[in-house]
Scaffold this motif. Structure first.
Motif, PDB file in Angstrom:
ATOM      1  N   ILE A 207       0.817  -1.143  -0.218  1.00  0.00           N
ATOM      2  CA  ILE A 207       0.021  -0.065   0.069  1.00  0.00           C
ATOM      3  C   ILE A 207       0.842   1.176  -0.137  1.00  0.00           C
ATOM      4  CG2 ILE A 207      -1.724   1.176   1.368  1.00  0.00           C
ATOM      5  CD1 ILE A 207      -2.758  -1.394   2.399  1.00  0.00           C
ATOM      6  N   ALA A 208       1.986   1.099   0.792  1.00  0.00           N
ATOM      7  CA  ALA A 208       2.993   2.456   0.671  1.00  0.00           C
ATOM      8  C   ALA A 208       3.630   2.321  -0.748  1.00  0.00           C
ATOM      9  CB  ALA A 208       4.018   2.191   1.988  1.00  0.00           C
ATOM     10  N   GLY A 209       3.959   1.708  -1.081  1.00  0.00           N
ATOM     11  CA  GLY A 209       4.558   1.558  -2.481  1.00  0.00           C
ATOM     12  C   GLY A 209       3.522   2.163  -3.479  1.00  0.00           C
ATOM     13  N   LEU A 210       2.144   1.603  -3.407  1.00  0.00           N
ATOM     14  CA  LEU A 210       1.271   2.308  -4.345  1.00  0.00           C
ATOM     15  C   LEU A 210       0.759   3.633  -4.138  1.00  0.00           C
ATOM     16  CD1 LEU A 210      -0.887   1.473  -6.298  1.00  0.00           C
ATOM     17  CD2 LEU A 210      -2.527   1.343  -4.446  1.00  0.00           C
ATOM     18  N   SER A 211       1.072   4.206  -2.772  1.00  0.00           N
ATOM     19  CA  SER A 211       0.387   5.468  -2.399  1.00  0.00           C
ATOM     20  C   SER A 211       1.927   6.342  -3.065  1.00  0.00           C
ATOM     21  CB  SER A 211       0.701   5.669  -0.929  1.00  0.00           C
ATOM     22  OG  SER A 211      -0.035   4.602  -0.384  1.00  0.00           O
ATOM     23  N   GLY A 212       3.040   5.931  -2.953  1.00  0.00           N
ATOM     24  CA  GLY A 212       4.126   6.554  -3.620  1.00  0.00           C
ATOM     25  C   GLY A 212       4.070   6.745  -5.097  1.00  0.00           C
ATOM     26  N   ALA A 213       3.588   5.713  -5.802  1.00  0.00           N
ATOM     27  CA  ALA A 213       3.546   5.648  -7.161  1.00  0.00           C
ATOM     28  C   ALA A 213       2.453   6.703  -7.728  1.00  0.00           C
ATOM     29  CB  ALA A 213       3.148   4.267  -7.581  1.00  0.00           C
ATOM     30  N   VAL A 214       1.399   6.782  -6.928  1.00  0.00           N
ATOM     31  CA  VAL A 214       0.208   7.743  -7.400  1.00  0.00           C
ATOM     32  C   VAL A 214       0.629   9.173  -7.058  1.00  0.00           C
ATOM     33  CG1 VAL A 214      -1.481   6.001  -7.284  1.00  0.00           C
ATOM     34  CG2 VAL A 214      -1.257   7.254  -5.435  1.00  0.00           C
ATOM     35  N   THR A 215       1.717   9.462  -6.210  1.00  0.00           N
ATOM     36  CA  THR A 215       1.922  11.067  -6.026  1.00  0.00           C
ATOM     37  C   THR A 215       2.989  11.528  -7.052  1.00  0.00           C
ATOM     38  OG1 THR A 215       3.887  10.182  -4.615  1.00  0.00           O
ATOM     39  CG2 THR A 215       1.977  10.920  -3.449  1.00  0.00           C
ATOM     40  N   ALA A 216       3.330  10.574  -7.811  1.00  0.00           N
ATOM     41  CA  ALA A 216       4.514  10.847  -8.870  1.00  0.00           C
ATOM     42  C   ALA A 216       3.664  12.224  -9.600  1.00  0.00           C
ATOM     43  CB  ALA A 216       4.705   9.899  -9.631  1.00  0.00           C
ATOM     44  N   PRO A 217       2.523  12.042 -10.323  1.00  0.00           N
ATOM     45  CA  PRO A 217       1.969  13.196 -10.985  1.00  0.00           C
ATOM     46  C   PRO A 217       1.591  14.302 -10.136  1.00  0.00           C
ATOM     47  CG  PRO A 217       0.983  11.190 -11.355  1.00  0.00           C
ATOM     48  CD  PRO A 217       1.636  10.941 -10.080  1.00  0.00           C
ATOM     49  N   PHE A 218       1.728  14.212  -8.746  1.00  0.00           N
ATOM     50  CA  PHE A 218       0.934  15.318  -7.999  1.00  0.00           C
ATOM     51  C   PHE A 218       2.109  16.431  -7.760  1.00  0.00           C
ATOM     52  CE2 PHE A 218      -2.288  13.888  -4.811  1.00  0.00           C
ATOM     53  CZ  PHE A 218      -3.333  14.967  -5.003  1.00  0.00           C
ATOM     54  N   GLY A 219       3.320  16.189  -7.599  1.00  0.00           N
ATOM     55  CA  GLY A 219       4.149  17.118  -7.524  1.00  0.00           C
ATOM     56  C   GLY A 219       5.496  16.684  -7.949  1.00  0.00           C
ATOM     57  N   SER A 220       6.360  16.259  -6.901  1.00  0.00           N
ATOM     58  CA  SER A 220       7.659  15.890  -7.380  1.00  0.00           C
ATOM     59  C   SER A 220       8.219  14.827  -6.453  1.00  0.00           C
ATOM     60  CB  SER A 220       8.772  16.908  -6.981  1.00  0.00           C
ATOM     61  OG  SER A 220       8.610  17.552  -5.938  1.00  0.00           O
ATOM     62  N   VAL A 221       8.841  13.858  -7.310  1.00  0.00           N
ATOM     63  CA  VAL A 221       9.309  12.643  -6.664  1.00  0.00           C
ATOM     64  C   VAL A 221      10.897  12.970  -6.155  1.00  0.00           C
ATOM     65  CG1 VAL A 221      10.097  10.148  -6.933  1.00  0.00           C
ATOM     66  CG2 VAL A 221       8.098  11.131  -7.857  1.00  0.00           C
ATOM     67  N   ALA A 222      11.161  13.023  -5.009  1.00  0.00           N
ATOM     68  CA  ALA A 222      12.478  13.352  -4.649  1.00  0.00           C
ATOM     69  C   ALA A 222      13.086  13.127  -3.210  1.00  0.00           C
ATOM     70  CB  ALA A 222      12.515  15.027  -4.621  1.00  0.00           C
ATOM     71  N   LEU A 223      14.004  12.871  -2.884  1.00  0.00           N
ATOM     72  CA  LEU A 223      14.669  12.811  -1.643  1.00  0.00           C
ATOM     73  C   LEU A 223      13.898  13.461  -0.309  1.00  0.00           C
ATOM     74  CD1 LEU A 223      18.453  12.132  -2.376  1.00  0.00           C
ATOM     75  CD2 LEU A 223      16.989  10.591  -1.404  1.00  0.00           C
ATOM     76  N   GLY A 224      13.605  12.950   0.603  1.00  0.00           N
ATOM     77  CA  GLY A 224      12.868  13.888   1.533  1.00  0.00           C
ATOM     78  C   GLY A 224      11.692  13.585   1.629  1.00  0.00           C
ATOM     79  N   MET A 225      11.105  13.128   0.582  1.00  0.00           N
ATOM     80  CA  MET A 225       9.422  13.126   0.617  1.00  0.00           C
ATOM     81  C   MET A 225       8.995  11.871   1.710  1.00  0.00           C
ATOM     82  SD  MET A 225       9.019  10.779  -3.001  1.00  0.00           S
ATOM     83  CE  MET A 225       7.300  10.442  -2.983  1.00  0.00           C
ATOM     84  N   ASP A 226      10.130  11.203   1.861  1.00  0.00           N
ATOM     85  CA  ASP A 226       9.718  10.054   3.148  1.00  0.00           C
ATOM     86  C   ASP A 226       9.424  10.722   4.521  1.00  0.00           C
ATOM     87  OD1 ASP A 226      12.208  10.982   2.900  1.00  0.00           O
ATOM     88  OD2 ASP A 226      13.284   9.003   3.272  1.00  0.00           O
ATOM     89  N   ILE A 227      10.412  11.441   4.620  1.00  0.00           N
ATOM     90  CA  ILE A 227      10.388  12.128   6.065  1.00  0.00           C
ATOM     91  C   ILE A 227       9.006  12.977   6.099  1.00  0.00           C
ATOM     92  CG2 ILE A 227      11.399  13.410   7.872  1.00  0.00           C
ATOM     93  CD1 ILE A 227      12.781  10.845   7.162  1.00  0.00           C
ATOM     94  N   GLU A 228       8.842  13.641   5.254  1.00  0.00           N
ATOM     95  CA  GLU A 228       7.863  14.660   5.013  1.00  0.00           C
ATOM     96  C   GLU A 228       6.385  13.918   5.246  1.00  0.00           C
ATOM     97  OE1 GLU A 228       6.219  17.371   1.497  1.00  0.00           O
ATOM     98  OE2 GLU A 228       8.422  17.261   1.686  1.00  0.00           O
ATOM     99  N   ILE A 229       6.364  12.964   4.554  1.00  0.00           N
ATOM    100  CA  ILE A 229       5.150  12.230   4.645  1.00  0.00           C
ATOM    101  C   ILE A 229       4.993  11.486   6.013  1.00  0.00           C
ATOM    102  CG2 ILE A 229       5.521   9.795   3.649  1.00  0.00           C
ATOM    103  CD1 ILE A 229       2.579  11.621   2.402  1.00  0.00           C
ATOM    104  N   ILE A 230       5.979  10.885   6.641  1.00  0.00           N
ATOM    105  CA  ILE A 230       5.836  10.027   8.017  1.00  0.00           C
ATOM    106  C   ILE A 230       5.525  10.909   8.934  1.00  0.00           C
ATOM    107  CG2 ILE A 230       8.285  10.100   8.633  1.00  0.00           C
ATOM    108  CD1 ILE A 230       6.037   6.990   8.754  1.00  0.00           C
ATOM    109  N   ILE A 231       6.086  12.245   8.860  1.00  0.00           N
ATOM    110  CA  ILE A 231       5.716  13.012  10.100  1.00  0.00           C
ATOM    111  C   ILE A 231       4.272  13.409  10.159  1.00  0.00           C
ATOM    112  CG2 ILE A 231       5.961  15.493  10.806  1.00  0.00           C
ATOM    113  CD1 ILE A 231       8.850  15.290  10.085  1.00  0.00           C
ATOM    114  N   GLU A 232       3.502  13.816   9.032  1.00  0.00           N
ATOM    115  CA  GLU A 232       2.219  13.907   8.947  1.00  0.00           C
ATOM    116  C   GLU A 232       1.301  12.578   9.218  1.00  0.00           C
ATOM    117  OE1 GLU A 232       0.332  16.392   5.699  1.00  0.00           O
ATOM    118  OE2 GLU A 232       2.516  17.076   5.427  1.00  0.00           O
ATOM    119  N   CYS A 233       1.898  11.479   8.709  1.00  0.00           N
ATOM    120  CA  CYS A 233       1.169  10.280   9.173  1.00  0.00           C
ATOM    121  C   CYS A 233       1.104   9.752  10.409  1.00  0.00           C
ATOM    122  CB  CYS A 233       2.040   8.933   8.268  1.00  0.00           C
ATOM    123  SG  CYS A 233       1.435   8.962   6.588  1.00  0.00           S
ATOM    124  N   PHE A 234       2.311  10.326  11.154  1.00  0.00           N
ATOM    125  CA  PHE A 234       2.308  10.107  12.735  1.00  0.00           C
ATOM    126  C   PHE A 234       1.186  11.018  13.339  1.00  0.00           C
ATOM    127  CE2 PHE A 234       6.572   8.110  12.632  1.00  0.00           C
ATOM    128  CZ  PHE A 234       6.186   7.005  13.235  1.00  0.00           C
TER     129      PHE A 234
END
Ligand SMILES: Nc1ncnc2c1ncn2[C@@H]1O[C@H](COP(=O)(O)OP(=O)(O)OP(=O)(O)O)[C@@H](O)[C@H]1O
Ligand SMILES: [Mg+2]
Lengths: 293, 231
Positions: free
Chosen positions: A205-232
């Motif tokens: 599910i995490a992989g799928l979510s990452g894949a569908v964000t690609a057209p949203f904005g940008s795929v880049a380093l740091g997107m992991d920390i950004e999302i995990i903070i909000e997920c917490f």
């Protein structure tokens, strides 16, 4: 403040909430059953995004390419999840939180370096796939139709997880194991396999979510920390391990962020954590959560 | 069927069982008696693998089971009914029963059979596990373990905390199960239900076995009963 501005912020908050639900649902499910807080969940999301980018480029298919790449990335991430659970996590269930935190933090570092090595530090992006390239008009206001794709996907996942957890025998086992894994094991149900498959599902599910964000904005380093903070924030507000809680938490965080940006963009994240702090004071176990036994 | 030899079990560093040995033959009902804290629950947890002994041997049908995870031991045919019942609170009565279902050849338990033995559970089918009385919870925990189709049933204090009339019903129901050919090991601290159902008894105290014999022999040994069972 005019209606169109408020409405458009509300809708963008809904889309953001849907994306947060996609990512946080896996985090919450894994925690609910395995009782391991996977700090590397955001990294699985990031790796899924980078993978889908490369698969999409490799496939070179006009319409289907994006969707196919997303599905393949999700499957690969499921496999990565299996390796992580089998190779590392299952050794840590009996250990304390500090060790689990260190181990999942190590995964974050490993995946970050892997992504740096394989894709470099560039921003990557996939154009919006058909038929979600244009805009949809609601009450006469235009919204990117890709947002609706994310919302539909989020709702689809809500229905799927609800069905899985509340309507199947596996779901009965999941809910029983979340409460008393020792007893489930004593009834002859192979807990280690259950844990592996739950982690695989969360990672996919995490992989799928990452894949569908690609057209949203940008795929880049740091997107992991950004999302995990909000997920917490999402799972703490909604209640760890609770499906309706994750849904409500994602809605709240999405809205707070969307309206926070409107009032004071620099403080959008701070607003989220203020809400989280208030929830923690009133209900330390989250809105739908349960106090730890 | 079950052969326990010289087991030593610990919780962390505290030594609880000091070389317990006993056996259960196929078709028998055996009780393990002893007052509070004697180590009965620890013995059961040692058998099912939740508190694996540090030394000694436990053989089930001739196979060593120490070191196997609880789910494997359960799959081999041992059914564990815990003392605290451990009903899954988020599941309905029906789901609590069905979640444990394990079919294999020779399986005799299904929902119909459970409901004919425990009619009360059928009428409570849609209730949540937590909305039951103590006696109903006890029936449910036995029913749930039966659904795994065990050959040996470990019953930890099946009458604990129940009203005398409810204990009688439970005793009858366990008697029916015994008649179906299930082997049973029952533990209890107040001699009642277990002794009525059993063919043989072991008496334990402070992690050691102090008496073994038939129920008649136990009844004759007044000093054993006085010293270890306070009756
Ligand atoms: N989790 C634990 N950690 C440490 N010591 C324990 C634990 N559980 C039980 N004990 C100790 O082990 C000893 C044996 O306990 P056990 O529960 O096996 O007794 P029992 O015969 O089942 O008693 P009861 O009739 O009260 O159920 C007791 O002295 C108890 O205090
Ligand atoms: Mg006990």
């Amino acid at each position: 403040m005019s209606f169109d501005v408020l409405f458009s912020q509300f809708m963008s908050g809904i889309a953001r909430g849907a994306l947060l639900f996609l990512v946080a649902s896996g985090l919450s499910l894994t925690f609910g059953v395995l009782r391991v807080l996977n700090f590397a969940h955001g990294s699985l999301y990031m790796l899924g995004a980078f993978l889908s980018y490369s698969i999409w480029k490799f496939l070179l298919m006009p319409v289907l390419g994006f969707y196919l790449a997303a599905v393949i990335a999700a499957l690969i991430m499921g496999g990565v999840g299996m390796i992580i659970e089998f190779g590392l996590l299952r050794r840590l269930y009996a250990r304390g939180w500090p060790e689990q935190l260190l181990a999942t933090y190590a995964i974050i570092l490993i995946i970050t370096d892997l992504v740096k090595w394989a894709w470099g530090g560039e921003f990557l992006s996939i154009p919006r796939p058909r038929p979600f390239t244009g805009a949809v008009f609601l009450f006469g206001f235009p919204f990117p139709s890709y947002n609706f794709f994310i919302i539909i996907l989020g709702l689809g996942l809500v229905v799927f997880l609800w069905w899985l957890v509340y309507k199947t025998r596996l779901g009965d086992i999941i809910r029983a194991a979340a409460q008393d894994r020792e007893m489930v094991s004593a009834l002859g149900i192979p807990i280690p396999w259950l844990f592996t498959w739950i982690f695989v599902l969360g990672a996919a599910i995490a992989g799928l979510s990452g894949a569908v964000t690609a057209p949203f904005g940008s795929v880049a380093l740091g997107m992991d920390i950004e999302i995990i903070i909000e997920c917490f924030a999402v799972v703490v507000i909604g209640g760890m391990g609770s499906l309706p809680g994750t849904l409500l938490g994602a809605f709240i965080v999405g809205q707070v962020y969307a309206f926070g940006i409107l009032f004071k963009p620099e403080l959008a994240l701070a607003f989220i954590f203020m809400v989280m702090a208030v929830v923690l004071i009133i209900r330390p176990w989250g809105i739908f959560g349960r106090p730890e036994r | 069927m079950l052969e326990v030899k010289e087991i030593h079990s610990y919780y962390g560093t505290s030594h609880i069982l000091f070389g317990i040995s006993f056996g259960v033959k196929e078709g028998e009902a055996v009780c393990l008696l002893g007052r509070n804290g004697a180590g009965k629950t620890t013995t059961f947890r040692s058998i099912i693998g939740l508190t694996p002994p540090k030394s000694g041997s436990i053989q089930f049908r001739g196979k060593e089971i120490i070191g196997k995870p609880p789910y494997r031991i359960a799959q081999m045919g041992i059914g564990y009914v815990p003392d605290t019942r451990r009903i899954f609170p988020d599941l309905t009565v029906r789901q609590n029963i069905l979640v444990a279902r394990r079919e294999h050849k020779g399986a005799i338990w299904d929902l119909d059979r459970i409901y004919s033995l425990f009619p009360k559970l059928q009428s409570l089918e849609t209730h949540m596990g937590t909305q039951l009385s103590g006696g109903e919870q006890q029936m449910l925990t036995v029913a749930r373990t039966l659904m795994t189709n065990p050959e040996l049933l470990l019953l930890d204090e099946p009458g604990e905390g129940l009203a005398p009339l409810v204990i009688k019903t439970m005793e009858q129901q366990l008697g029916e199960i015994k008649k179906l050919g299930l082997t049973m090991l029952i533990c209890e601290h107040n001699v009642g239900l277990a002794i009525n159902l059993s063919d043989r008894a072991y008496v334990m105290d402070k992690g050691m076995i102090h008496f073994q014999g038939t129920i008649d022999e136990l009844k004759k040994h007044e000093e054993v009963r006085k010293k270890y069972l306070m009756v």
